[in-house]
Design a protein around this motif. Structure first.
Motif, PDB file in Angstrom:
ATOM      1  N   GLY A 108      13.405  -7.060  16.086  1.00  0.00           N
ATOM      2  CA  GLY A 108      12.248  -5.833  15.673  1.00  0.00           C
ATOM      3  C   GLY A 108      11.163  -6.388  14.791  1.00  0.00           C
ATOM      4  N   LEU A 109      11.764  -7.615  14.016  1.00  0.00           N
ATOM      5  CA  LEU A 109      10.460  -8.018  13.103  1.00  0.00           C
ATOM      6  C   LEU A 109       9.435  -8.959  13.830  1.00  0.00           C
ATOM      7  N   ALA A 110      10.153  -9.496  14.642  1.00  0.00           N
ATOM      8  CA  ALA A 110       9.261 -10.352  15.876  1.00  0.00           C
ATOM      9  C   ALA A 110       8.304  -9.579  16.655  1.00  0.00           C
ATOM     10  N   ILE A 111       8.718  -8.490  16.927  1.00  0.00           N
ATOM     11  CA  ILE A 111       7.643  -7.492  17.419  1.00  0.00           C
ATOM     12  C   ILE A 111       6.624  -6.994  16.602  1.00  0.00           C
ATOM     13  N   ILE A 112       6.952  -6.649  15.418  1.00  0.00           N
ATOM     14  CA  ILE A 112       5.861  -6.182  14.450  1.00  0.00           C
ATOM     15  C   ILE A 112       5.163  -7.479  14.227  1.00  0.00           C
ATOM     16  N   LEU A 113       5.504  -8.686  13.923  1.00  0.00           N
ATOM     17  CA  LEU A 113       4.723  -9.657  13.616  1.00  0.00           C
ATOM     18  C   LEU A 113       3.576 -10.141  14.821  1.00  0.00           C
ATOM     19  N   LEU A 114       4.137  -9.860  15.865  1.00  0.00           N
ATOM     20  CA  LEU A 114       3.512 -10.265  17.248  1.00  0.00           C
ATOM     21  C   LEU A 114       2.237  -9.277  17.216  1.00  0.00           C
ATOM     22  N   GLY A 115       2.223  -8.240  16.681  1.00  0.00           N
ATOM     23  CA  GLY A 115       0.929  -7.367  16.691  1.00  0.00           C
ATOM     24  C   GLY A 115      -0.158  -7.916  15.891  1.00  0.00           C
ATOM     25  N   ILE A 116       0.077  -9.267  14.955  1.00  0.00           N
ATOM     26  CA  ILE A 116      -1.157  -9.601  14.203  1.00  0.00           C
ATOM     27  C   ILE A 116      -1.958 -10.481  15.006  1.00  0.00           C
ATOM     28  N   PRO A 117      -1.428 -11.387  16.124  1.00  0.00           N
ATOM     29  CA  PRO A 117      -2.522 -11.894  16.898  1.00  0.00           C
ATOM     30  C   PRO A 117      -3.070 -11.087  17.892  1.00  0.00           C
ATOM     31  N   VAL A 118      -2.347 -10.023  18.205  1.00  0.00           N
ATOM     32  CA  VAL A 118      -2.783  -8.910  19.124  1.00  0.00           C
ATOM     33  C   VAL A 118      -4.095  -8.239  18.504  1.00  0.00           C
ATOM     34  N   TYR A 119      -3.641  -7.765  17.200  1.00  0.00           N
ATOM     35  CA  TYR A 119      -4.961  -7.345  16.288  1.00  0.00           C
ATOM     36  C   TYR A 119      -6.206  -8.155  16.262  1.00  0.00           C
TER      37      TYR A 119
ATOM     38  N   GLY B 254      -2.691  -0.782   9.288  1.00  0.00           N
ATOM     39  CA  GLY B 254      -2.510   0.314  10.108  1.00  0.00           C
ATOM     40  C   GLY B 254      -2.246   0.089  11.513  1.00  0.00           C
ATOM     41  N   PHE B 255      -2.919  -0.875  11.927  1.00  0.00           N
ATOM     42  CA  PHE B 255      -2.583  -1.359  13.458  1.00  0.00           C
ATOM     43  C   PHE B 255      -1.056  -1.868  13.756  1.00  0.00           C
ATOM     44  N   LEU B 256      -0.729  -2.660  12.781  1.00  0.00           N
ATOM     45  CA  LEU B 256       0.602  -3.072  12.831  1.00  0.00           C
ATOM     46  C   LEU B 256       1.730  -1.849  12.852  1.00  0.00           C
ATOM     47  N   TYR B 257       1.522  -0.837  12.155  1.00  0.00           N
ATOM     48  CA  TYR B 257       2.206   0.304  12.154  1.00  0.00           C
ATOM     49  C   TYR B 257       2.232   1.007  13.678  1.00  0.00           C
ATOM     50  N   GLY B 258       1.120   0.995  14.101  1.00  0.00           N
ATOM     51  CA  GLY B 258       0.688   1.581  15.560  1.00  0.00           C
ATOM     52  C   GLY B 258       1.148   1.110  16.519  1.00  0.00           C
ATOM     53  N   TRP B 259       1.062  -0.473  16.344  1.00  0.00           N
ATOM     54  CA  TRP B 259       1.788  -1.409  17.359  1.00  0.00           C
ATOM     55  C   TRP B 259       3.134  -1.174  17.581  1.00  0.00           C
ATOM     56  N   ALA B 260       3.754  -1.218  16.110  1.00  0.00           N
ATOM     57  CA  ALA B 260       5.152  -1.135  16.094  1.00  0.00           C
ATOM     58  C   ALA B 260       5.710   0.153  16.610  1.00  0.00           C
ATOM     59  N   PHE B 261       4.759   1.442  16.250  1.00  0.00           N
ATOM     60  CA  PHE B 261       5.418   2.693  16.576  1.00  0.00           C
ATOM     61  C   PHE B 261       5.287   2.842  18.188  1.00  0.00           C
ATOM     62  N   PHE B 262       4.373   2.084  18.833  1.00  0.00           N
ATOM     63  CA  PHE B 262       4.388   2.269  20.513  1.00  0.00           C
ATOM     64  C   PHE B 262       5.229   1.439  21.131  1.00  0.00           C
ATOM     65  N   THR B 263       5.526   0.177  20.780  1.00  0.00           N
ATOM     66  CA  THR B 263       6.496  -0.709  20.993  1.00  0.00           C
ATOM     67  C   THR B 263       7.888  -0.778  21.082  1.00  0.00           C
ATOM     68  N   VAL B 264       8.122  -0.076  19.511  1.00  0.00           N
ATOM     69  CA  VAL B 264       9.632  -0.088  19.243  1.00  0.00           C
ATOM     70  C   VAL B 264       9.884   1.372  18.798  1.00  0.00           C
ATOM     71  N   ILE B 265       9.392   1.843  17.570  1.00  0.00           N
ATOM     72  CA  ILE B 265       9.864   2.765  16.825  1.00  0.00           C
ATOM     73  C   ILE B 265       9.758   4.311  17.527  1.00  0.00           C
ATOM     74  N   GLN B 266       8.762   4.648  17.861  1.00  0.00           N
ATOM     75  CA  GLN B 266       8.814   5.950  18.570  1.00  0.00           C
ATOM     76  C   GLN B 266       9.420   5.973  19.897  1.00  0.00           C
ATOM     77  N   THR B 267       8.935   4.951  20.650  1.00  0.00           N
ATOM     78  CA  THR B 267       9.471   4.644  22.191  1.00  0.00           C
ATOM     79  C   THR B 267      10.811   4.373  22.234  1.00  0.00           C
TER      80      THR B 267
END
Length: 479
Positions: free
Chosen positions: A454-465, A93-106
Motif C-alpha cells: 500500500g505504501l509502495a503504491i502511494i509513493l509510486l504516485g510521485i514519479p507519476v505526478y 493532493g495528487f498523491l491522495y487522488g492517486w491512492a484514492f483511485f488505485t487503492v483506497i476507494q476502488t
C-alpha cells in the motif's frame, strides 16, 4: 457536426437528510457483521472488544467534526483532494487522488462487493467462492467474483443516470439498514439474551489475551508488553475500516444545498448514529453468543451466528438479506461519491481529461466507469480481509495529513471564511493525529505484507505526478 459537450456544472440538489444518509450508508457495509470475530480472537476480553468499537467511534467522530471546518472553507466537489492541495501543495493532493483511485476507494468498493457476493451465496449457492468458472494458470475466477463485479457495474450504471437516482437508492437503503440493525439489536436483547452467556463473557472482560481453539476448547493466552500494542492495532484495523468512508459526502459538496452548514452537520449526525448502532450491536453479540462462538464463528460470520441464536434456523436467511442490503447500499454511496474526486483532478489537469466532463444528467459518467473498471479488476485480485488491510493503511496516512492541514490552513489562510470551526481545536484534532499515526506505524510493523505494498503504491504516485507535470509543461510550450 461535432456534438457540443454537455457541461453545465453540478447543481445543489441534496438536503441534510440526503447528506446524512450518504454518510451513514457509506459507513455501514459488512464489517459490523464480520470483524468482531477477529477482534475477539486478538483481544480476548469482552471489555476490550467493546472498547475497540468505542475507540474507533470516538476517533471517527473527532475526525468528522474536524472535517466540518474544511468542508465549510471549501464547499465544492473533490473533498479531501481539495483540502490536501490547499493545505500543502498540488503534489500531496495528487498523491491522495492517486491512492484514492488505485487503492483506497476502488479497493473499498471491491471489498464490499466481495462481501455482497459472499452472503448472496447463502441464498443462491451457485454464486459461491467455491464455484470456479475460469482457471487459466494462476488465474482463478469464481462466481462470487463475477457477482461482485456485476453489482459494481449495475450501481455505476444507475449513478450515471443522475445524482438523484443514486441518492434515492442511498437514502432508502440506509433507512432500511438502520431499521434492520436496530431490529436485530432489539430482538437480540428480547429473544436471544442469556444471563449466563452475558456473565460468562464478562468474567475476564479486561484481560488482554489471544484466543485459540484446541480440541474444541478455547484457550486464553495473556498478551503483555509491546505485543499488546500490535494486537490492539490489528483489532482497530477492523473497527476503523467498518467506520470508514464517512467523509464521502465531502466529495459531492457541490451538489449539497447550503454546504457550509449541511456537510458538517451531516458528518456529525451520520458518524454518531453509526457509532451508537455499532456499539449496541456488539453489546447484543455479548448478550446472545458465548465468547468462543464469537471468536471462532465460521468464516468470521458473527452476524450469522447471532441471528441463528435469536431467530433459529431462519436466522441465516435473515442476516444474509440484511448484509446484501447493507453492502449494496454501502457500495452505492462509495460509487456515487468517489467519481467526483477524479472529476476535480481532471479539472486540474491531473487525471484523464474526459473524466472532467459531465453528461446530460450532470454527473461525471466517464469517471464513474473508470472507477468501475479498476474496482472490478481489484475484485479478481484479493479476498475481503486482504483488501481491507491494503486499504486502511493508506486511509490513515491521508486522514492524518488532512487533519494536520487544519493547523496549517489556520496559519496559511487565516482570512478564509469559516462558518464552522473544528470542535475542540487544537486538542481533539491533535488526539486524532496521535492515535491514527500510532495505529499506522503499528500496522506497518505487524502487517507488512499488506501495508508495504500500500505504501509502495502511494509513493509510486510521485514519479507519476512529475511525468504528468512534465507533459503539462510541454503542452504550454507548444501552445
Amino acid at each position: 457536426m461535432k456534438e457540443k459537450p454537455l457541461e453545465n456544472g453540478f447543481k445543489p440538489r441534496l438536503d441534510l437528510l440526503d447528506a446524512t444518509m450518504i454518510v451513514a450508508g457509506s459507513m455501514i457495509g459488512s464489517g459490523i457483521f464480520i470483524v468482531s470475530s477477529e477482534i475477539a480472537r486478538n483481544v480476548g476480553g469482552a471489555g476490550y472488544l467493546i472498547a475497540m468499537w468505542v475507540l474507533a467511534g470516538v476517533v471517527t467522530i473527532i475526525a468528522a467534526l474536524s472535517y466540518g471546518e474544511l468542508s465549510a472553507m471549501f464547499p465544492k466537489a473533490g473533498g479531501q483532494y481539495i483540502y490536501l492541495k490547499e493545505a500543502y501543495n498540488p503534489l500531496v493532493g495528487f498523491l491522495y487522488g492517486w491512492a484514492f483511485f488505485t487503492v483506497i476507494q476502488t479497493g473499498t468498493i471491491a471489498a464490499v462487493g466481495v462481501a455482497f457476493a459472499k452472503f448472496t451465496s447463502y441464498l443462491i449457492p451457485v454464486v459461491s467462492e467455491d464455484n470456479h468458472l475460469i482457471e487459466l494458470g494462476g488465474l482463478h475466477i469464481t462466481a462470487a467474483q463475477l457477482t461482485s463485479i456485476g453489482v459494481i457495474v449495475l450501481l455505476t450504471f444507475l449513478n450515471s443516470k443522475g445524482v438523484k437516482n443514486g441518492v434515492f437508492i442511498q437514502t432508502f437503503l440506509t433507512m432500511v439498514k438502520l431499521i434492520s440493525l436496530f431490529g436485530l439489536i432489539v430482538f437480540g436483547f428480547i429473544w436471544g439474551a442469556d444471563a449466563e452467556v452475558w456473565n460468562a463473557n464478562w468474567q475476564n472482560a479486561w484481560k488482554l489475551s489471544e484466543l485459540t481453539l484446541t480440541n474444541g476448547e478455547m484457550i486464553q493466552s495473556a498478551v503483555t508488553g509491546v505485543a499488546s500494542l500490535g494486537v490492539i492495532a490489528i483489532a482497530m484495523k477492523g473497527t476503523l475500516f467498518s467506520s470508514d468512508s464517512w467523509h464521502n459526502i465531502t466529495f459531492i459538496a457541490g451538489e449539497v444545498k447550503n454546504p457550509q452548514r449541511n456537510i458538517g452537520l451531516s458528518l456529525f449526525l451520520g458518524t454518531v448514529i453509526v457509532t451508537i448502532v455499532y456499539v449496541l450491536t456488539n453489546i447484543m453479540y455479548l448478550a446472545v453468543v458465548p465468547m468462543q462462538e464469537i471468536a471462532f464463528a465460521k468464516s468470521d460470520r458473527i452476524g450469522v451466528v447471532a441471528a441463528e441464536h435469536i431467530f433459529g434456523a431462519k436466522g441465516t436467511i435473515i442476516i444474509a438479506v440484511m448484509i446484501m442490503i447493507s453492502t449494496f447500499g454501502c457500495n452505492n454511496g462509495l460509487i456515487l461519491a468517489g467519481a467526483r474526486v477524479y472529476y476535480t483532478m481532471a479539472k486540474d489537469r491531473l487525471f484523464f481529461a474526459k473524466a472532467g466532463t459531465l453528461n446530460k444528467h450532470q454527473v461525471p459518467e466517464y469517471s464513474l466507469w473508470l472507477q468501475c473498471i479498476w474496482a472490478s479488476l481489484l475484485c479478481l485480485t484479493g479476498k475481503y480481509n486482504d483488501l481491507l488491510a491494503l486499504v486502511i493503511f493508506g486511509v490513515l496516512i491521508f486522514y492524518v495529513l488532512t487533519i494536520l492541514g487544519i493547523y496549517i490552513l489556520r496559519k496559511k489562510q487565516p482570512d478564509v471564511p469559516r462558518s464552522y470551526k473544528a470542535f475542540g481545536y487544537p486538542v481533539l484534532p491533535a488526539v486524532y493525529i496521535l492515535v491514527a499515526t500510532g495505529l499506522a506505524v503499528l500496522l506497518l510493523i505487524v502487517e507488512t505484507s499488506f501495508t508495504l505494498p500500500g505504501l509502495a503504491i502511494i509513493l509510486l504516485g510521485i514519479p507519476v505526478y512529475y511525468l504528468v507535470m512534465n507533459k503539462k509543461q510541454k503542452e504550454r510550450v507548444n501552445a
